[in-house]
Design a protein around this motif. Structure first.
Motif, PDB file in Angstrom:
ATOM      1  N   THR A   1      -1.657  -6.034   2.138  1.00 59.75           N
ATOM      2  CA  THR A   1      -2.370  -6.004   0.864  1.00 59.75           C
ATOM      3  C   THR A   1      -1.350  -5.702  -0.221  1.00 59.75           C
ATOM      4  O   THR A   1      -0.505  -4.825  -0.062  1.00 59.75           O
TER       5      THR A   1
ATOM      6  N   THR B   1       0.822  -1.217   0.000  1.00 60.42           N
ATOM      7  CA  THR B   1       0.000   0.000   0.000  1.00 60.42           C
ATOM      8  C   THR B   1       0.850   1.258   0.000  1.00 60.42           C
ATOM      9  O   THR B   1       0.627   2.180  -0.792  1.00 60.42           O
TER      10      THR B   1
ATOM     11  N   ARG C   1      -6.020   3.106   0.869  1.00 56.62           N
ATOM     12  CA  ARG C   1      -6.871   2.284   1.759  1.00 56.62           C
ATOM     13  C   ARG C   1      -8.346   2.606   1.565  1.00 56.62           C
ATOM     14  O   ARG C   1      -9.186   1.711   1.567  1.00 56.62           O
TER      15      ARG C   1
ATOM     16  N   LYS D   1      -5.450  -9.400  -0.880  1.00 57.00           N
ATOM     17  CA  LYS D   1      -5.405  -9.242   0.576  1.00 57.00           C
ATOM     18  C   LYS D   1      -4.784 -10.501   1.161  1.00 57.00           C
ATOM     19  O   LYS D   1      -5.431 -11.545   1.238  1.00 57.00           O
TER      20      LYS D   1
ATOM     21  N   SER E   1      -3.415 -10.725   4.280  1.00 50.71           N
ATOM     22  CA  SER E   1      -3.795 -10.817   5.690  1.00 50.71           C
ATOM     23  C   SER E   1      -4.455  -9.493   6.061  1.00 50.71           C
ATOM     24  O   SER E   1      -4.594  -8.602   5.224  1.00 50.71           O
ATOM     25  N   GLU E   2      -4.835  -9.353   7.307  1.00 52.67           N
ATOM     26  CA  GLU E   2      -5.462  -8.114   7.755  1.00 52.67           C
ATOM     27  C   GLU E   2      -4.527  -6.913   7.583  1.00 52.67           C
ATOM     28  O   GLU E   2      -4.967  -5.805   7.329  1.00 52.67           O
TER      29      GLU E   2
ATOM     30  N   ARG F   1      -9.835   0.876  -1.387  1.00 54.15           N
ATOM     31  CA  ARG F   1     -10.129  -0.543  -1.144  1.00 54.15           C
ATOM     32  C   ARG F   1     -11.435  -0.744  -0.398  1.00 54.15           C
ATOM     33  O   ARG F   1     -12.125  -1.728  -0.632  1.00 54.15           O
ATOM     34  N   THR F   2     -11.736   0.151   0.526  1.00 54.99           N
ATOM     35  CA  THR F   2     -12.920  -0.045   1.373  1.00 54.99           C
ATOM     36  C   THR F   2     -14.163   0.631   0.817  1.00 54.99           C
ATOM     37  O   THR F   2     -15.247   0.467   1.367  1.00 54.99           O
TER      38      THR F   2
END
Length: 68
Positions: A46, A10, A25, A40, A42-43, A28-29
């Protein structure tokens, strides 16, 4: 980590596009998601394919000669 055939995190993508990482970010959301395709892992991790980023930019290219 980035290269011609590589991947961007990112922060690396944000630096490349000259935007804040929070912008990437937010893309993405957003619903529907915006920005280039992403993976993705993991949490916290990305990744963005360099090829996908190039294609995403090319798709947004505006040629003034053809724009009007």
């Amino acid at each position: 980590m980035s290269s011609e055939a590589g991947w961007y995190r990112t922060e690396e993508l944000a630096r490349l596009l000259k935007v804040d990482p929070s912008t990437v970010r937010r893309w993405r959301t957003a619903r529907p998601p915006q920005g280039p395709p992403f993976v993705k892992l993991s949490e916290r991790v990305t990744l963005y394919s360099a090829a996908d980023v190039r294609q995403w930019l090319a798709d947004r290219r505006v040629d003034p000669k053809q724009a009007g």
